[in-house]
Design a protein around this motif. Structure first.
Motif, PDB file in Angstrom:
ATOM      1  N   TYR A 157       0.781  -1.338   0.210  1.00  0.00           N
ATOM      2  CA  TYR A 157       0.057   0.083   0.078  1.00  0.00           C
ATOM      3  C   TYR A 157       0.763   1.257  -0.112  1.00  0.00           C
ATOM      4  N   PHE A 166      -3.075   1.616   6.322  1.00  0.00           N
ATOM      5  CA  PHE A 166      -4.433   1.903   7.181  1.00  0.00           C
ATOM      6  C   PHE A 166      -4.716   1.312   8.243  1.00  0.00           C
ATOM      7  N   TRP A 167      -3.379   0.610   8.906  1.00  0.00           N
ATOM      8  CA  TRP A 167      -3.320   0.026  10.119  1.00  0.00           C
ATOM      9  C   TRP A 167      -2.257   1.070  11.201  1.00  0.00           C
ATOM     10  N   THR A 176     -10.048  -6.248  -0.826  1.00  0.00           N
ATOM     11  CA  THR A 176     -10.123  -4.687  -0.369  1.00  0.00           C
ATOM     12  C   THR A 176     -11.601  -4.780   0.031  1.00  0.00           C
ATOM     13  N   LEU A 231     -11.582  -6.817   3.414  1.00  0.00           N
ATOM     14  CA  LEU A 231     -11.250  -5.924   4.691  1.00  0.00           C
ATOM     15  C   LEU A 231     -12.060  -4.814   4.981  1.00  0.00           C
ATOM     16  N   LYS A 232     -12.608  -4.055   4.005  1.00  0.00           N
ATOM     17  CA  LYS A 232     -13.440  -2.839   4.623  1.00  0.00           C
ATOM     18  C   LYS A 232     -14.815  -3.660   5.334  1.00  0.00           C
ATOM     19  N   HIS A 244     -14.430   0.243   7.811  1.00  0.00           N
ATOM     20  CA  HIS A 244     -14.360   1.552   7.066  1.00  0.00           C
ATOM     21  C   HIS A 244     -14.082   1.651   5.606  1.00  0.00           C
ATOM     22  N   ILE A 282     -10.512   2.231   2.829  1.00  0.00           N
ATOM     23  CA  ILE A 282      -9.335   1.190   2.641  1.00  0.00           C
ATOM     24  C   ILE A 282      -9.127   1.299   1.310  1.00  0.00           C
TER      25      ILE A 282
END
Ligand SMILES: Cc1cc2nc3c(=O)[nH]c(=O)nc-3n(C[C@H](O)[C@H](O)[C@H](O)COP(=O)(O)OP(=O)(O)OC[C@H]3O[C@@H](n4cnc5c(N)ncnc54)[C@H](O)[C@@H]3O)c2cc1C
Length: 502
Positions: free
Chosen positions: A313, A317-318, A389, A392-393, A398, A401
């Motif tokens: 990425y 986002f973590w 993706t 994970l969203k 959220h 991502i």
């Protein structure tokens, strides 16, 4: 036994093959050649470039940080383990889109692990059956409905993670006996980017001209009498020299034929190709054929698969302290832990962060087992990227991502020279069959009858199969076997206490 220098060929330059070759040199054998089918050494210890970083597409954990483990010792001695980054924090998310309290999840996870890591003997039973019984006992004793649901779903996650450890698709297909003979060498250590250094260490001092890449072996003729002129400095020999004068002719019991037509004569060949390759090729590779009992073992043992999907990425986002992201399905139950190709994403439940960021950038690894790994190998990067993706969203709750900027999915099942990741024992098969696989072949015709074809590789180690140290020690075992045969007394430098047991 003839009094000339024995000619030894090792097939495969994975850890088993390189360890065997190195140790044979230490014993003073000076006619050792390694033939490797691919253009690279290392086999299942492998790397690839992702962005600017070099990532491990194969092994990346040392399974056992004790002095018993020769892989740990070798890497530690060379100072490579001095700066291992912190593992980072575990995080858990539910499919309802919220974070799960880490203490609650970790407690349940620990309880699940202690039930699944069975180390007794019970060949007739599956790991799945055992795990379902044990977890049901615990679940039944919980009064609170919410707590019971939570425990069930975490126990199911433990089962799914176990499928990744084993490379299998169904806990009910795995023998409960799996670790009966296993040597526990201690805790595992994640060493991202470092495992390949082991390959470099094994190659140190091995003559470059005796390691031949792009030499796919297509036939191993044994129990024969093949001849060639003896005087040579070259590493490898060509074909028969029937016109050579009688006194100059040496007879060899083994002839190794490569795909490119080269023929190499030897007194001994150590075969280290994976169980996956043996399954595909054993019936045509050996002339004469392997004994029936060895063929049966090759058929019975399983060779699993896992996929490691590297997601790079632009920005993480973590949180910076996160080490793992586990995804929990609240309706999952441990009684039937198996994969379902139609719902392949349901098995993408474990992601680890490649640390440190300074070295690898912002990279997650998504892990999946068995037939799901086989499936994702066939998918395009775009398909994987979009599906993961969205997945994970949903869990992290959220919507912002981003898609990864690059993606790399391992393809071990499709790799012609490996055909999977590691071996495992199915229900009804005892680990002792790995000893049968390790048994060398004895010829009947040639004066050098003994130890014509020897076998190494992780699948030949009932005490450590599926690991790098298992592969390494299997190579040492076969070098020791030849040394004992030729009464070589020089003590090699690399022997560990565990080697005396294997
Ligand atoms: C994705 C993945 C993750 C893993 N994670 C871990 C881990 O974290 N920790 C751990 O301890 N272990 C791990 N393992 C297992 C470990 O990597 C293996 O057990 C070990 O590397 C096997 O070594 P080997 O020498 O037995 O076989 P291989 O590495 O398969 O070597 C065999 C060699 O033979 C060559 N070959 C095949 N056919 C021919 C032919 N016809 N002619 C000539 N050469 C041929 C192959 O190209 C290969 O180089 C992992 C494996 C994979 C794939």
């Amino acid at each position: 036994m003839s009094d000339r220098n024995p000619v030894i060929v090792v097939v495969g330059a994975g850890v088993a093959g390189l360890a065997a070759a190195k140790k044979l040199k230490e014993y003073g054998f000076n006619d050792v050649t390694v033939l490797e089918a691919s253009e690279k050494v290392g086999g299942r210890v492998a790397t690839a470039t992702l962005g600017t970083a070099c990532v491990d597409t194969g092994a990346q954990y040392i399974h056992g940080t004790s002095e018993e483990n020769p892989v740990y010792c070798l890497l530690k001695k060379s100072g490579l383990l001095n700066q291992i980054p912190e593992m980072g924090e575990e995080t858990f998310y539910s499919n309802k889109g919220h974070k799960v309290d880490v203490n609650i999840a970790r407690d349940a996870y620990g309880a699940g692990e202690s039930m699944i890591r069975y180390r007794g003997s019970n060949t007739g039973k599956s790991l799945g059956e055992h795990y379902a019984e044990k977890t049901q006992g615990v679940i039944d004793s919980v009064q609170d409905d919410d707590k019971r649901t939570r425990m069930q779903s975490v126990f199911a996650l433990v089962g799914k993670d176990m499928l990744i450890d084993i490379g299998a698709s169904d806990l009910h297909r795995i023998s409960l006996d799996s670790w009966q003979y296993y040597i526990n060498m201690g805790d595992s250590l994640n060493i991202p980017g470092l495992m390949f250094q082991l390959v470099d260490k094994l190659l140190e001092d091995f003559p470059k001209d005796r390691l031949l890449l792009k030499r796919e072996v297509s036939k191993i003729k044994w129990d024969g009498s093949f001849s060639v002129a003896p005087a040579r400095d070259e590493p490898l020999l060509s074909a028969h020299t029937e016109s050579a004068s009688e006194e100059k002719v040496c007879q060899y019991p083994v002839c190794i034929v490569c795909e490119n037509g080269e023929e190499i004569l030897a007194d001994h060949v150590i075969v280290t190709i994976s169980l996956g390759c043996l399954k595909a090729q054993a019936s045509s590779l050996f002339i004469p054929s392997l004994p029936t009992e060895k063929m049966e073992v090759i058929e019975k043992l399983c060779f699993g698969n896992i996929a490691k999907i590297f997601l790079e990425y632009e920005e993480a986002f973590w949180e910076s302290d996160v080490g793992t992201i586990s995804l929990i399905y609240e309706d999952d139950i441990p009684a039937s832990v198996s994969t379902n190709k139609m719902q392949w994403l349901k098995n993408m439940q474990y992601f680890s962060v490649l640390r440190p960021k300074e070295r690898f950038g912002n990279v997650l690894i998504g892990w999946c087992p068995g037939d799901i790994a086989d499936l994702v190998e066939t998918m395009t990067d775009d398909e994987l990227s979009t599906a993961i993706t969205n997945h994970l969203k949903m869990f992290l709750g959220h919507s912002n991502i981003p898609q990864p900027k690059s993606i790399l999915c391992t393809k071990w099942r499709s790799n012609k020279f490996v055909k999977g990741t590691y071996s495992f024992l199915p229900v009804g098969v005892d680990g002792n069959v790995m000893d049968t696989l390790a048994q060398p072949l004895v010829g009947s015709q040639h004066p050098n009858k003994d130890l014509q074809v020897l076998f190494a590789g992780e699948a030949t180690m009932k005490t450590l199969y599926g690991t790098v140290q298992g592969a390494l020690l299997s190579g040492h075992r076969e070098a020791d076997r030849l040394a004992a045969h030729y009464k070589k007394t020089v003590a090699p430098t690399s022997t560990t206490s565990v080697e005396k047991q294997v």
